[in-house]
Enzyme design. Structure first.
Site, mmCIF file in Angstrom:
data_model
loop_
_atom_site.group_PDB
_atom_site.id
_atom_site.type_symbol
_atom_site.label_atom_id
_atom_site.label_comp_id
_atom_site.label_asym_id
_atom_site.label_seq_id
_atom_site.Cartn_x
_atom_site.Cartn_y
_atom_site.Cartn_z
ATOM 1 C CB SER A 78 -1.117 -0.211 1.200
ATOM 2 O OG SER A 78 -2.289 -0.762 0.867
ATOM 3 N N PRO A 79 0.356 2.522 -0.187
ATOM 4 C CG PRO A 79 -0.308 4.059 -2.404
ATOM 5 C CD PRO A 79 -0.829 2.611 -1.250
ATOM 6 C CB CYS A 135 3.149 9.820 3.622
ATOM 7 S SG CYS A 135 1.334 9.958 2.911
ATOM 8 C CB ALA A 167 -0.434 10.285 -1.444
ATOM 9 C CD GLN A 225 -2.690 6.965 -2.892
ATOM 10 O OE1 GLN A 225 -1.851 7.271 -2.105
ATOM 11 N NE2 GLN A 225 -3.311 6.065 -2.679
ATOM 12 C CE1 TYR A 228 -5.017 13.760 2.988
ATOM 13 C CE2 TYR A 228 -5.142 11.723 2.352
ATOM 14 C CZ TYR A 228 -4.431 12.281 3.402
ATOM 15 O OH TYR A 228 -3.723 11.823 4.136
ATOM 16 N NE ARG A 252 -5.802 2.441 -0.537
ATOM 17 C CZ ARG A 252 -4.790 2.858 0.260
ATOM 18 N NH1 ARG A 252 -3.977 3.527 0.953
ATOM 19 N NH2 ARG A 252 -4.727 1.095 0.337
#
Length: 353
Positions: free
Chosen positions: A21-22, A24, A56, A98, A181, A229
């Protein structure tokens, strides 16, 4: 079907059903990734994951969560990402980016600086933008509500970021429309108080995400998969919910989305979410069955048998891991050993496997 059955989306084959998964890292400089990103993402590719996704990566400078976020809003970002992408592909992983915009949750510090709180302009922050002029939380800056011209530019910037991603060698793109977001801020009734054709009804609230999706799909080569997503629920009454997500995903499939990465929450602070092992898996299953689109299950997936069950029972087509991958970059290899499967190791590691 098992956790180690290959999966094909368009013309890209994933060696197993495990994705990174992304996550940060708050370690970029002016949006440019560096050696930290090479090691962070590269070690997960060596570890055996089939899909490795960047954190992201903002499509606009004002869309960064923090000043240290990665980006895809400058042409120079292409050259910064390219060696990372090449290494991931050399290790047998499919690299993806992403693409994101933080909206009103932008202009915050890294978690280890000032607790990740909002930054003033004196601290290097900026005025965020959103679907609304209501701040995310007390103490956060008042965002500027986007007007139609801004939305046209946003769609164009997602397109341009997609072109850059392809130039860097990425083999898929994920649109980040979750976790409170910007795109989530438009489709959730809890953060969209607009009176124009992007607010009010379900059709209006999903309009921006559908426009971005269509623009990215038209820009991305037809051979490469497109992921989105979403937050399947806001976990709050009168908010976004699973039934709306199912209908949205039907529309996304028609536009050419190949897999929906199913998360939840993030639109407002202070909402109590009933977490537990695999707590979001039911959302992925419902969307997979009722919208007829491939899904990835995420959220507190830590055990190989648990991941195997999700795939074998048809709950989702892939599992995406985040914190567990931070704890153990070689989790896929450990899972393979536990499930009596095998992932071919790099030549340099063969004698250990």
């Amino acid at each position: 079907m098992t956790l180690f059955t290959p999966l094909r989306l368009r013309e890209i084959e994933f060696r197993n059903r495990i994705g990174v998964s992304p996550m940060c890292q708050y370690s970029a400089k002016d949006g440019h990734p560096g050696t930290w990103h090479l090691v962070h993402l590269g070690s997960r590719a060596v570890g055996g994951a089939a899909l490795v996704m960047t954190e992201a990566s903002a499509v606009q400078e004002v869309g960064r969560i923090s000043p240290a976020d990665a980006g895809m809003y400058l042409d120079t970002h292409v050259d910064a990402w390219r060696p990372i992408v090449e290494f991931l592909r050399a290790q047998g992983a499919v690299p993806g980016v992403q693409l994101a915009h933080a909206g009103r949750k932008a202009s915050t510090a890294a978690p280890w600086l000032a607790g990740g709180g909002p930054l003033s302009q004196d601290q290097g922050g900026w005025t965020p933008v959103s679907s609304t002029s209501v701040p995310f939380d007390v103490g956060h800056p008042v965002p500027r509500a986007l007007v139609h011209a801004d939305l046209e530019q946003l769609v164009a910037d997602f397109q341009q970021a997609t072109r850059r991603a392809v130039a860097a060698g990425f083999q898929f793109v994920e649109i980040h429309a979750a976790h409170g977001y910007l795109l989530h801020q438009f489709y959730s009734p809890l953060s969209n108080d607009r009176k124009d054709d992007y607010g009010g009804s379900f059709e209006n609230r999903i309009r921006l995400l559908l426009r971005v999706t269509q623009a990215v799909r038209e820009t991305l080569p037809q051979t490469l998969p497109l992921l989105v997503r979403i937050s399947a629920t806001d976990w709050k009454e009168r908010g976004w919910d699973l039934q709306q997500s199912i209908e949205l995903c039907r529309r996304l499939k028609v536009l050419g989305v190949d897999l929906v990465d199913v998360s939840s929450g993030g639109i407002l602070p202070g909402i109590r979410i009933p977490t537990g092992p695999g707590y979001q898996g039911g959302f992925a299953e419902a969307i997979r069955r009722q919208a007829g689109v491939a899904t990835a299950a995420i959220g507190m997936i830590t055990d190989p048998a648990q991941a195997q069950s999700i795939i074998a029972n048809g709950q989702a087509d892939m599992v995406f891991l985040a914190r567990e991958m931070l704890r153990d970059p070689y989790w896929p290899r450990r899972a393979a050993a536990a499930l009596q499967a095998k992932i071919k190791p790099p030549l340099q590691y063969e004698r250990a496997w």
